[in-house]
Design a protein around this motif. Structure first.
Motif, PDB file in Angstrom:
ATOM      1  N   ASN A   1      -7.012 -27.803 -21.699  1.00 54.83           N
ATOM      2  CA  ASN A   1      -6.377 -28.351 -20.501  1.00 54.83           C
ATOM      3  C   ASN A   1      -4.895 -28.028 -20.357  1.00 54.83           C
ATOM      4  O   ASN A   1      -4.381 -27.933 -19.236  1.00 54.83           O
ATOM      5  CB  ASN A   1      -6.531 -29.884 -20.485  1.00 54.83           C
ATOM      6  N   ILE A   2      -4.188 -27.863 -21.481  1.00 54.73           N
ATOM      7  CA  ILE A   2      -2.731 -27.873 -21.435  1.00 54.73           C
ATOM      8  C   ILE A   2      -2.133 -26.677 -20.697  1.00 54.73           C
ATOM      9  O   ILE A   2      -1.137 -26.818 -19.971  1.00 54.73           O
ATOM     10  CB  ILE A   2      -2.141 -27.998 -22.863  1.00 54.73           C
ATOM     11  N   VAL A   3      -2.708 -25.494 -20.831  1.00 50.98           N
ATOM     12  CA  VAL A   3      -2.142 -24.312 -20.173  1.00 50.98           C
ATOM     13  C   VAL A   3      -2.248 -24.453 -18.656  1.00 50.98           C
ATOM     14  O   VAL A   3      -1.288 -24.201 -17.926  1.00 50.98           O
ATOM     15  CB  VAL A   3      -2.836 -23.026 -20.660  1.00 50.98           C
ATOM     16  N   ASN A   4      -3.412 -24.851 -18.172  1.00 50.87           N
ATOM     17  CA  ASN A   4      -3.579 -25.033 -16.731  1.00 50.87           C
ATOM     18  C   ASN A   4      -2.651 -26.113 -16.194  1.00 50.87           C
ATOM     19  O   ASN A   4      -2.119 -25.998 -15.085  1.00 50.87           O
ATOM     20  CB  ASN A   4      -5.033 -25.397 -16.404  1.00 50.87           C
ATOM     21  N   LEU A   5      -2.441 -27.163 -16.992  1.00 50.72           N
ATOM     22  CA  LEU A   5      -1.558 -28.239 -16.564  1.00 50.72           C
ATOM     23  C   LEU A   5      -0.122 -27.743 -16.404  1.00 50.72           C
ATOM     24  O   LEU A   5       0.542 -28.047 -15.405  1.00 50.72           O
ATOM     25  CB  LEU A   5      -1.610 -29.402 -17.565  1.00 50.72           C
ATOM     26  N   VAL A   6       0.351 -26.974 -17.361  1.00 53.56           N
ATOM     27  CA  VAL A   6       1.703 -26.416 -17.261  1.00 53.56           C
ATOM     28  C   VAL A   6       1.821 -25.516 -16.031  1.00 53.56           C
ATOM     29  O   VAL A   6       2.815 -25.571 -15.289  1.00 53.56           O
ATOM     30  CB  VAL A   6       2.073 -25.640 -18.545  1.00 53.56           C
ATOM     31  N   ARG A   7       0.815 -24.698 -15.792  1.00 54.79           N
ATOM     32  CA  ARG A   7       0.841 -23.817 -14.629  1.00 54.79           C
ATOM     33  C   ARG A   7       0.829 -24.603 -13.315  1.00 54.79           C
ATOM     34  O   ARG A   7       1.459 -24.199 -12.332  1.00 54.79           O
ATOM     35  CB  ARG A   7      -0.342 -22.849 -14.693  1.00 54.79           C
ATOM     36  N   GLU A   8       0.127 -25.718 -13.295  1.00 54.09           N
ATOM     37  CA  GLU A   8       0.113 -26.563 -12.103  1.00 54.09           C
ATOM     38  C   GLU A   8       1.495 -27.167 -11.838  1.00 54.09           C
ATOM     39  O   GLU A   8       1.912 -27.301 -10.679  1.00 54.09           O
ATOM     40  CB  GLU A   8      -0.913 -27.678 -12.247  1.00 54.09           C
ATOM     41  N   ILE A   9       2.190 -27.545 -12.891  1.00 50.26           N
ATOM     42  CA  ILE A   9       3.544 -28.088 -12.731  1.00 50.26           C
ATOM     43  C   ILE A   9       4.449 -27.019 -12.123  1.00 50.26           C
ATOM     44  O   ILE A   9       5.226 -27.294 -11.199  1.00 50.26           O
ATOM     45  CB  ILE A   9       4.099 -28.563 -14.091  1.00 50.26           C
ATOM     46  N   ILE A  10       4.347 -25.810 -12.631  1.00 44.11           N
ATOM     47  CA  ILE A  10       5.147 -24.707 -12.100  1.00 44.11           C
ATOM     48  C   ILE A  10       4.836 -24.484 -10.624  1.00 44.11           C
ATOM     49  O   ILE A  10       5.734 -24.240  -9.807  1.00 44.11           O
ATOM     50  CB  ILE A  10       4.895 -23.428 -12.914  1.00 44.11           C
ATOM     51  N   ALA A  11       3.561 -24.587 -10.262  1.00 40.99           N
ATOM     52  CA  ALA A  11       3.130 -24.340  -8.888  1.00 40.99           C
ATOM     53  C   ALA A  11       3.684 -25.361  -7.892  1.00 40.99           C
ATOM     54  O   ALA A  11       3.731 -25.080  -6.689  1.00 40.99           O
ATOM     55  CB  ALA A  11       1.600 -24.314  -8.808  1.00 40.99           C
TER      56      ALA A  11
ATOM     57  N   GLU B   1      11.979 -27.793  -9.840  1.00 37.55           N
ATOM     58  CA  GLU B   1      12.867 -27.193 -10.832  1.00 37.55           C
ATOM     59  C   GLU B   1      13.019 -28.166 -11.993  1.00 37.55           C
ATOM     60  O   GLU B   1      13.654 -29.220 -11.850  1.00 37.55           O
ATOM     61  CB  GLU B   1      14.225 -26.872 -10.201  1.00 37.55           C
ATOM     62  N   CYS B   2      12.436 -27.819 -13.111  1.00 41.40           N
ATOM     63  CA  CYS B   2      12.426 -28.760 -14.225  1.00 41.40           C
ATOM     64  C   CYS B   2      12.224 -28.039 -15.552  1.00 41.40           C
ATOM     65  O   CYS B   2      11.806 -26.884 -15.603  1.00 41.40           O
ATOM     66  CB  CYS B   2      11.299 -29.789 -14.036  1.00 41.40           C
ATOM     67  N   GLU B   3      12.522 -28.769 -16.601  1.00 39.48           N
ATOM     68  CA  GLU B   3      12.171 -28.376 -17.961  1.00 39.48           C
ATOM     69  C   GLU B   3      10.815 -29.024 -18.256  1.00 39.48           C
ATOM     70  O   GLU B   3      10.552 -30.144 -17.836  1.00 39.48           O
ATOM     71  CB  GLU B   3      13.231 -28.902 -18.916  1.00 39.48           C
ATOM     72  N   ILE B   4       9.949 -28.307 -18.959  1.00 37.92           N
ATOM     73  CA  ILE B   4       8.654 -28.859 -19.345  1.00 37.92           C
ATOM     74  C   ILE B   4       8.632 -29.014 -20.865  1.00 37.92           C
ATOM     75  O   ILE B   4       8.809 -28.037 -21.588  1.00 37.92           O
ATOM     76  CB  ILE B   4       7.492 -27.965 -18.886  1.00 37.92           C
TER      77      ILE B   4
ATOM     78  N   GLN C   1      -5.761 -35.220 -15.924  1.00 39.42           N
ATOM     79  CA  GLN C   1      -6.245 -36.178 -14.927  1.00 39.42           C
ATOM     80  C   GLN C   1      -5.137 -36.626 -13.971  1.00 39.42           C
ATOM     81  O   GLN C   1      -5.414 -37.040 -12.849  1.00 39.42           O
ATOM     82  CB  GLN C   1      -6.903 -37.381 -15.608  1.00 39.42           C
ATOM     83  N   ASN C   2      -3.887 -36.572 -14.414  1.00 38.05           N
ATOM     84  CA  ASN C   2      -2.761 -36.794 -13.500  1.00 38.05           C
ATOM     85  C   ASN C   2      -2.516 -35.519 -12.718  1.00 38.05           C
ATOM     86  O   ASN C   2      -2.595 -34.418 -13.272  1.00 38.05           O
ATOM     87  CB  ASN C   2      -1.492 -37.164 -14.272  1.00 38.05           C
ATOM     88  N   ASN C   3      -2.206 -35.638 -11.445  1.00 35.93           N
ATOM     89  CA  ASN C   3      -1.982 -34.471 -10.599  1.00 35.93           C
ATOM     90  C   ASN C   3      -0.483 -34.174 -10.510  1.00 35.93           C
ATOM     91  O   ASN C   3       0.282 -34.987  -9.970  1.00 35.93           O
ATOM     92  CB  ASN C   3      -2.545 -34.722  -9.206  1.00 35.93           C
ATOM     93  N   PRO C   4      -0.032 -33.018 -11.021  1.00 34.76           N
ATOM     94  CA  PRO C   4       1.384 -32.678 -10.955  1.00 34.76           C
ATOM     95  C   PRO C   4       1.946 -32.655  -9.535  1.00 34.76           C
ATOM     96  O   PRO C   4       3.157 -32.821  -9.344  1.00 34.76           O
ATOM     97  CB  PRO C   4       1.435 -31.285 -11.582  1.00 34.76           C
ATOM     98  N   ALA C   5       1.086 -32.471  -8.535  1.00 32.12           N
ATOM     99  CA  ALA C   5       1.549 -32.438  -7.141  1.00 32.12           C
ATOM    100  C   ALA C   5       2.177 -33.761  -6.715  1.00 32.12           C
ATOM    101  O   ALA C   5       2.914 -33.809  -5.725  1.00 32.12           O
ATOM    102  CB  ALA C   5       0.383 -32.089  -6.217  1.00 32.12           C
ATOM    103  N   ASP C   6       1.902 -34.845  -7.464  1.00 30.29           N
ATOM    104  CA  ASP C   6       2.487 -36.153  -7.135  1.00 30.29           C
ATOM    105  C   ASP C   6       3.913 -36.304  -7.659  1.00 30.29           C
ATOM    106  O   ASP C   6       4.634 -37.211  -7.229  1.00 30.29           O
ATOM    107  CB  ASP C   6       1.627 -37.280  -7.720  1.00 30.29           C
ATOM    108  N   VAL C   7       4.304 -35.460  -8.598  1.00 36.09           N
ATOM    109  CA  VAL C   7       5.608 -35.641  -9.249  1.00 36.09           C
ATOM    110  C   VAL C   7       6.793 -35.472  -8.291  1.00 36.09           C
ATOM    111  O   VAL C   7       7.710 -36.297  -8.298  1.00 36.09           O
ATOM    112  CB  VAL C   7       5.753 -34.697 -10.464  1.00 36.09           C
ATOM    113  N   PRO C   8       6.837 -34.436  -7.442  1.00 34.21           N
ATOM    114  CA  PRO C   8       8.006 -34.285  -6.566  1.00 34.21           C
ATOM    115  C   PRO C   8       8.283 -35.499  -5.678  1.00 34.21           C
ATOM    116  O   PRO C   8       9.442 -35.900  -5.515  1.00 34.21           O
ATOM    117  CB  PRO C   8       7.643 -33.052  -5.722  1.00 34.21           C
ATOM    118  N   LYS C   9       7.233 -36.133  -5.136  1.00 36.39           N
ATOM    119  CA  LYS C   9       7.466 -37.297  -4.280  1.00 36.39           C
ATOM    120  C   LYS C   9       7.972 -38.490  -5.089  1.00 36.39           C
ATOM    121  O   LYS C   9       8.751 -39.310  -4.586  1.00 36.39           O
ATOM    122  CB  LYS C   9       6.204 -37.683  -3.510  1.00 36.39           C
ATOM    123  N   MET C  10       7.562 -38.575  -6.341  1.00 37.60           N
ATOM    124  CA  MET C  10       8.038 -39.664  -7.197  1.00 37.60           C
ATOM    125  C   MET C  10       9.492 -39.446  -7.588  1.00 37.60           C
ATOM    126  O   MET C  10      10.290 -40.388  -7.659  1.00 37.60           O
ATOM    127  CB  MET C  10       7.147 -39.790  -8.432  1.00 37.60           C
TER     128      MET C  10
END
Length: 237
Positions: A16-26, A30-33, A93-102
């Motif tokens: 899961n971890i590689v896809n998750l990192v790529r989703e954050i980038i997508a 602008e962040c450190e992971i 299971q958490n969606n990185p797409a929610d992070v920017p609005k938070m």
């Protein structure tokens, strides 16, 4: 510009971890992971190392053994360079797409005392038994702690790093972050976030065990709140 670090605890999440990192980038954030490999015995660490060559802002921390999610979260936050921390689970299971609005919610708030934005999984995509146990634990917690947070177990949270570093550390503390932030005088709001089914791997913690441990820990958090003192100082330089 405020710096942001996304902190991810991961134990045996090679699938899961590689896809998750790529989703954050997508997301374009602008962040450190920062990924903390909590003593994985699968290929989690190897896959992260392979990914780092193409993701220079990926920071990999490895525990020598599995210390648990709270320890991994704390390690990641201590090693992070951002003033704003976003945490999420390593299972995808958490969606990185929610992070920017938070992040926007905390940075653009007109409340200077807002220290945390907590995710609320209103519609959970989990096994029915896990959902029932989560609702029991949340109801029990709210009745004792009155933290006004509907889903404190959601791994998706955004908060100030400085606020976290003021908190006492104990095992399973990550489940009580809103109550602990409020104990220190900060404000917390909840926003609805998406929740996705696990697509690979298995949950690393038994549902009944988490329910029982969470209920026991509530008494410890109640004790901490009773003993807490928020000292206000004035510097006379």
């Amino acid at each position: 510009m405020t710096t942001i670090s996304v902190v991810i605890p991961a134990h045996n999440e090679a699938e899961n971890i590689v896809n998750l990192v790529r989703e954050i980038i997508a997301t374009g954030l602008e962040c450190e992971i920062v990924v903390v490999d909590d003593g994985s015995t699968d290929d989690t660490h190897a896959r992260l190392l392979a990914l780092k060559s193409s993701v220079p802002f990926l920071k990999i921390i490895q525990h020598d053994r599995a210390y648990g999610q709270s320890a991994a979260v704390a390690t990641g936050i201590r090693e992070a360079g951002g003033a704003i921390i976003a945490t999420m689970d390593g299972d995808g299971q958490n969606n990185p797409a929610d992070v920017p609005k938070m992040v926007d919610a905390i940075l653009k708030s007109d409340n200077p005392n807002l220290k945390m934005v907590a995710g609320f999984r209103k519609k959970r995509d989990d096994h029915v038994w896990r959902i029932i146990c989560s609702k029991i634990a949340n109801a029990y917690r709210r009745s004792f702690l009155r933290d006004e947070t509907p889903d404190t177990g959601c791994g998706l949270k955004v908060f100030y790093r400085s606020a976290f570093l003021e908190l006492p550390f104990f095992d399973h503390m990550h489940r009580f972050l809103p109550a602990l932030i409020k104990m220190k005088g900060g404000d917390v709001i909840s926003v609805e976030v998406n929740h996705r089914p696990r697509t690979a791997g298995v949950s690393k913690y038994g549902t009944l065990n988490r329910l029982w441990v969470g209920i026991v820990d509530i008494f410890g958090v109640c004790w901490l709140r009773m003993r807490a003192k928020n000292v206000k100082i004035t510097r006379c330089d």
